[in-house]
Design a protein around this motif. Structure first.
Motif, PDB file in Angstrom:
ATOM      1  N   GLU A 229       0.490  -0.566   7.616  1.00 28.69           N
ATOM      2  CA  GLU A 229       0.565  -1.462   6.450  1.00 28.69           C
ATOM      3  C   GLU A 229       0.794  -0.718   5.145  1.00 28.69           C
ATOM      4  N   LYS A 230       0.305   0.534   5.079  1.00 31.36           N
ATOM      5  CA  LYS A 230       0.501   1.276   3.832  1.00 31.36           C
ATOM      6  C   LYS A 230       1.768   2.150   3.891  1.00 31.36           C
ATOM      7  N   ASN A 231       2.521   2.006   5.017  1.00 35.23           N
ATOM      8  CA  ASN A 231       3.815   2.678   5.144  1.00 35.23           C
ATOM      9  C   ASN A 231       3.688   4.207   5.080  1.00 35.23           C
TER      10      ASN A 231
ATOM     11  N   ILE B  37      -0.844  13.245  -0.812  1.00 36.33           N
ATOM     12  CA  ILE B  37      -1.987  13.079   0.094  1.00 36.33           C
ATOM     13  C   ILE B  37      -3.100  12.342  -0.638  1.00 36.33           C
ATOM     14  N   PHE B  38      -3.499  11.207  -0.105  1.00 31.82           N
ATOM     15  CA  PHE B  38      -4.540  10.399  -0.734  1.00 31.82           C
ATOM     16  C   PHE B  38      -5.865  10.637  -0.011  1.00 31.82           C
ATOM     17  N   SER B  39      -6.616  11.638  -0.482  1.00 28.08           N
ATOM     18  CA  SER B  39      -7.913  11.855   0.164  1.00 28.08           C
ATOM     19  C   SER B  39      -9.039  11.258  -0.680  1.00 28.08           C
ATOM     20  N   ALA B  40      -8.713  10.727  -1.842  1.00 35.87           N
ATOM     21  CA  ALA B  40      -9.764  10.174  -2.719  1.00 35.87           C
ATOM     22  C   ALA B  40     -10.400   8.935  -2.096  1.00 35.87           C
ATOM     23  N   ALA B  41     -11.705   8.791  -2.355  1.00 37.29           N
ATOM     24  CA  ALA B  41     -12.402   7.572  -1.943  1.00 37.29           C
ATOM     25  C   ALA B  41     -12.413   6.651  -3.166  1.00 37.29           C
TER      26      ALA B  41
HETATM   27  N1  CTP Z   1      -6.829   3.946  -1.166  1.00 39.24           N
HETATM   28  C1  CTP Z   1      -6.188   3.815  -2.392  1.00 39.24           C
HETATM   29  N2  CTP Z   1      -6.596   2.874  -3.279  1.00 39.24           N
HETATM   30  C2  CTP Z   1      -7.633   2.052  -2.983  1.00 39.24           C
HETATM   31  C3  CTP Z   1      -8.303   2.178  -1.746  1.00 39.24           C
HETATM   32  C4  CTP Z   1      -7.861   3.153  -0.868  1.00 39.24           C
HETATM   33  O1  CTP Z   1      -5.235   4.558  -2.647  1.00 39.24           O
HETATM   34  N3  CTP Z   1      -8.017   1.144  -3.871  1.00 39.24           N
HETATM   35  C5  CTP Z   1      -6.348   4.951  -0.209  1.00 39.24           C
HETATM   36  C6  CTP Z   1      -7.388   6.022   0.134  1.00 39.24           C
HETATM   37  O2  CTP Z   1      -7.247   7.163  -0.701  1.00 39.24           O
HETATM   38  C7  CTP Z   1      -7.073   6.330   1.589  1.00 39.24           C
HETATM   39  C8  CTP Z   1      -6.493   5.040   2.148  1.00 39.24           C
HETATM   40  O3  CTP Z   1      -6.088   4.285   1.013  1.00 39.24           O
HETATM   41  O4  CTP Z   1      -6.083   7.328   1.728  1.00 39.24           O
HETATM   42  C9  CTP Z   1      -7.454   4.239   2.994  1.00 39.24           C
HETATM   43  O5  CTP Z   1      -8.653   4.067   2.288  1.00 39.24           O
HETATM   44  P1  CTP Z   1      -9.904   3.336   2.988  1.00 39.24           P
HETATM   45  O6  CTP Z   1     -11.006   3.232   1.975  1.00 39.24           O
HETATM   46  O7  CTP Z   1     -10.196   3.981   4.302  1.00 39.24           O
HETATM   47  O8  CTP Z   1      -9.328   1.935   3.313  1.00 39.24           O
HETATM   48  P2  CTP Z   1      -9.106   0.618   2.531  1.00 39.24           P
HETATM   49  O9  CTP Z   1      -7.659   0.374   2.527  1.00 39.24           O
HETATM   50  O10 CTP Z   1      -9.793   0.654   1.210  1.00 39.24           O
HETATM   51  O11 CTP Z   1      -9.783  -0.427   3.509  1.00 39.24           O
HETATM   52  P3  CTP Z   1     -11.328  -0.635   3.906  1.00 39.24           P
HETATM   53  O12 CTP Z   1     -12.145  -0.042   2.769  1.00 39.24           O
HETATM   54  O13 CTP Z   1     -11.470  -2.088   4.024  1.00 39.24           O
HETATM   55  O14 CTP Z   1     -11.529   0.094   5.205  1.00 39.24           O
END
Ligand code: CTP
Length: 401
Positions: A340-342, A272-276
């Motif tokens: 797109e992220k499958n 689960i990727f909840s990190a920002a």
């Molecule tokens: N994510 C990640 N690695 C990154 C950016 C995002 O693994 N460099 C993961 C986040 O943890 C989240 C998902 O991708 O589960 C979507 O992240 P989000 O920030 O909403 O989207 P982005 O793909 O970064 O697109 P944007 O910021 O343009 O909306």
């Protein structure tokens, strides 16, 4: 209740060792198969014969004691063990385990075992509060060892303080909770969760980051643990305390988070990727501190890897969950990320809505599954949100179909 559960009961040298007799007798009543391993010091407090009589199994003390079997004792004893319970656990034994020391049968057994461990510490209050001991205990907690907090009361040193071994009923309750979880939906599932923001350094004191507090990810880790999962949490810097029974990996930058996720990915079932994750980082990290100057300063930012996209492209049969934090109600963007992220599931939230953004204890989400059905939820606490997310994950796991 504990029928067919094999428990190794480690007993170390504290005055509470005499209580082991009661502990064994209660565990036996519940049907558990108890194998006692004592340290030499423990034998000064209670005799092996007492424990052998109660446990109805041979009591082990010496690593090198003569044996008819060619299999080392710490290996044969470990076979089919459901739990290693150390009660009482002294500061000495806990600290040795935290350093990987294996200098007697009990510590060798612990080092060579992958079984869940539960420890009931007991010691003088000053020893318990000593930062050296606290650091050792924290290290083990982060690795998933469970601790039953000692109680406040009269100690062997004749002073009042926190350091008495938890009472037997509490220890039995903990054992039951760990062992009677056969029906829990995430039993035998390994779950990896990323949480919090990453920090991308500009110089030695400044960084770029975002307002993610990590609360959602920690709530998910807590819920995964409650549902019986084996949980690893990869966390960016947060002010949150580590969670009981959850293995913690702390990182700061996106690159370090990627390294940790890639390392942990292969043996996990649900990720689960909840990190920002910060999408960009400064191209150049200044050595030292950037000094004030007359002219403007420009920072060139380069793109960080999209960790989820990269791992999703290989997937390797994992159940992948992403988050889409959007600044509007446009759910299409989340659906595109899901495709797109499958991913198998994505959690959408509009961060501009009251109570659904960063740094708060609530969230308002929509869950979109692979078949692109959308489920909407009201404003709830992050812990309730975590419960709903796991309900959907469990419903959609391959074996549940
Ligand atoms: N994510 C990640 N690695 C990154 C950016 C995002 O693994 N460099 C993961 C986040 O943890 C989240 C998902 O991708 O589960 C979507 O992240 P989000 O920030 O909403 O989207 P982005 O793909 O970064 O697109 P944007 O910021 O343009 O909306």
């Amino acid at each position: 209740m504990l029928q067919e559960k094999k428990i190794i009961l480690g007993i170390t040298g504290g005055i509470a060792a005499y209580k082991s007799a009661f502990l064994i007798s209660q565990l036996k009543k519940l049907g558990a198969d108890i194998w006692v391993v004592m340290t030499k010091a423990a034998t000064s407090f209670i005799t092996p014969l007492t424990l052998q009589t109660l446990s109805k199994n041979k009591v082990y003390i010496d690593l090198f004691e003569d044996s008819s079997s060619f299999i080392p004792k710490h290996i044969s004893l470990n076979e089919n063990t459901d739990l290693i319970l150390i009660a009482p656990a002294t500061a000495n034994t806990i600290s040795k385990i935290s350093q990987g020391i294996a200098d007697n049968l009990l510590t060798t057994l612990v080092l060579s075992s992958k079984t869940q461990k539960v420890l009931a510490p007991t010691m003088n209050e000053n020893m318990y509060n000593n930062p050296i001991f606290q650091e050792n205990m924290e290290k083990l907690k982060k690795m998933g060892y469970l601790f039953i907090e000692p109680e406040y009361g009269r100690l062997a040193c004749n002073k009042e303080g926190k350091g008495r071994m938890a009472n037997i009923d509490k220890i039995i309750e903990e054992v039951k909770q760990v062992l009677i979880n056969d029906n829990l939906p995430l039993k035998n599932r390994k779950i990896l969760i990323t949480a919090g923001a990453t920090r991308e350094p500009i110089d030695i004191i400044r960084y770029i980051s975002n307002r993610s507090s990590g609360k959602m990810g920690y709530a998910l880790a807590k819920e995964a643990k409650r549902l019986g999962g084996e949980v690893t949490l990869i966390s960016g810097p947060t002010f949150l305390s580590s969670l009981e029974g959850v293995a913690m990996i702390k990182v700061d930058t996106a690159l370090k988070m990627k390294e940790a996720v890639t390392r942990e990915y292969n043996d996990k079932d649900i990720i689960i990727f909840s990190a920002a994750v910060c999408d960009f980082r400064p191209k150049k990290v200044y050595k030292g501190k950037i000094k004030k100057r007359e002219e403007n300063l420009s920072l060139e930012l380069i793109e960080n890897p999209d960790i989820l996209r990269e791992l999703g492209s290989e997937k390797k049969g994992k159940f992948l969950v992403g988050f889409a934090a959007e600044d509007s109600d446009n759910i299409k963007s989340a659906i595109i990320k899901l495709r797109e992220k499958n991913l198998d599931l994505i959690v959408f939230n509009n961060i501009t809505e009251v109570g659904a953004g960063f740094e708060v204890d609530t969230n308002k989400i929509k869950i979109i599954t692979k078949d692109e059905t959308i489920k909407e939820f009201p404003l709830l606490t992050k812990q309730e949100v975590a419960q709903n997310i796991f309900k959907e994950i469990i419903k959609n796991l391959p074996s549940a179909n």
